[in-house]
Write a protein that holds these residues in place. Structure first.
Motif, short mmCIF file in Angstrom:
data_model
loop_
_atom_site.label_atom_id
_atom_site.label_comp_id
_atom_site.label_asym_id
_atom_site.label_seq_id
_atom_site.Cartn_x
_atom_site.Cartn_y
_atom_site.Cartn_z
N ALA A 26 37.88 86.14 5.82
CA ALA A 26 38.09 87.49 6.36
C ALA A 26 39.52 87.95 6.08
N ARG B 1 40.12 88.94 2.46
CA ARG B 1 39.53 90.26 2.14
C ARG B 1 40.33 91.38 2.79
N GLU B 2 41.00 91.07 3.91
CA GLU B 2 41.81 92.08 4.59
C GLU B 2 43.09 92.39 3.82
#
Ligand code: NAP
Length: 264
Positions: free
Chosen positions: A171, A174-175
């Motif tokens: 996560a 991807r951030e």
């Protein structure tokens, strides 16, 4: 003979660098000319680790912190950034495993496993991300486990924490993908370290027996595999071809995983 790394980082922060895989990585990096900064709880272990880096030790440093303590981790890592600058490599190996059957585990053990392995990784990342994102070229490597790719009976809390590290890292990557910072996860198999020796002391006999045929790596093997991957770090760094095959087989054929791994 260590594999040569084409562009060793100038500065590396090793969170959990006073023993085991973290210390083996510190030694390998120091031998390549990297200045290493070690972090761990015990000042005595940090001192011994620093001395073991040899005469080049003058360029190295160590600071005590406990990754479970969010505010303390932010304070110590903030001071380290101010003192040493922004590292090109951050490796988080602070973590531990204890085997216990679920429901028979001692009160507080699962919480501690999650606090150190999962929340500790988040605390380190939170403290260092602003500097790493600004620099834009670094590598942040968190540590999961083969038990974070293949859930293992006897390791319910540990597998949950280490699967969690993977979810967190994916996560996060991807951030922040625009920032140039690379986020990877190291997934070692069983590795001969002080932590592994401590884990084996009260391991249930059934779990020990199930591991008899499993190959165990040295901390140096794991460090070299990680350093080889540094120029183009993949999402997952899984040392050992047999570990990669096992992880792939269980992902593709979960029923096979159940058949092989279930408690006898
Ligand atoms: N060895 C294996 O078989 C194996 C297999 C798969 C995954 N892993 C993972 O690889 C990582 C390293 O394992 P290892 O076997 O090298 O461990 P290790 O030999 O026990 O070394 C752990 C290091 O982390 C530090 N540390 C532990 N808890 C900490 C905390 N709360 N805050 C700050 N530092 C802390 C320790 O120093 P202090 O005790 O002084 O804090 C030490 O420097 C862990 O995440 C482990 O789960 C290990």
């Amino acid at each position: 003979m260590p594999t040569r790394h084409p562009t060793p980082p100038r500065l590396a922060f090793l969170i959990g660098g006073s023993e085991g895989i973290g210390l083996a990585t510190a030694r390998a990096l120091a031998a390549r000319g990297t200045s290493v900064v070690l972090f761990g709880r015990s000042p005595a272990k940090l001192e011994a680790a620093l001395s073991s880096l040899g005469t080049a030790g003058a360029r190295h440093a160590a600071h005590a912190l406990d990754v479970r303590d969010r505010a303390g981790t932010e304070a110590v890592l903030g001071e380290a950034l101010a003192l040493h600058g922004t590292p090109q490599l951050v490796l988080v190996t602070a973590g531990f495993a204890r085997a216990a059957w679920f429901g028979e585990d001692e009160v507080g053990l699962a919480e501690d496993i999650i606090a150190v392995n999962l929340l500790g990784s988040m605390n380190v990342a939170r403290a260092l991300l602003p500097a790493l994102r600004t620099a834009g070229t670094g590598r942040l490597i968190l540590t999961s486990s083969l038990a974070g790719l293949v859930a293992v009976p006897g390791y319910t809390a540990y597998s949950a924490a280490k699967f969690g590290v993977l979810g967190f890292a994916d996560a996060l990557r991807r951030e922040i993908h625009r920032d140039g910072l690379r986020v990877s996860v190291l997934c070692p198999p069983n590795t001969r370290t002080p932590g592994f020796a401590a884990e084996n002391v009260d391991k249930p006999a059934e779990v020990l027996a199930s591991e008899e045929k499993v190959r165990t790596l040295s901390a140096e093997d794991v460090a070299e595999a990680m350093l080889r991957a540094l120029p183009r770090p993949p999402r997952l760094i899984v040392p050992g071809a047999d570990s990669r095959l096992a992880a792939l087989a269980v992902r593709l054929f979960p029923a096979l995983g159940d058949a092989i791994l279930r408690r006898k």
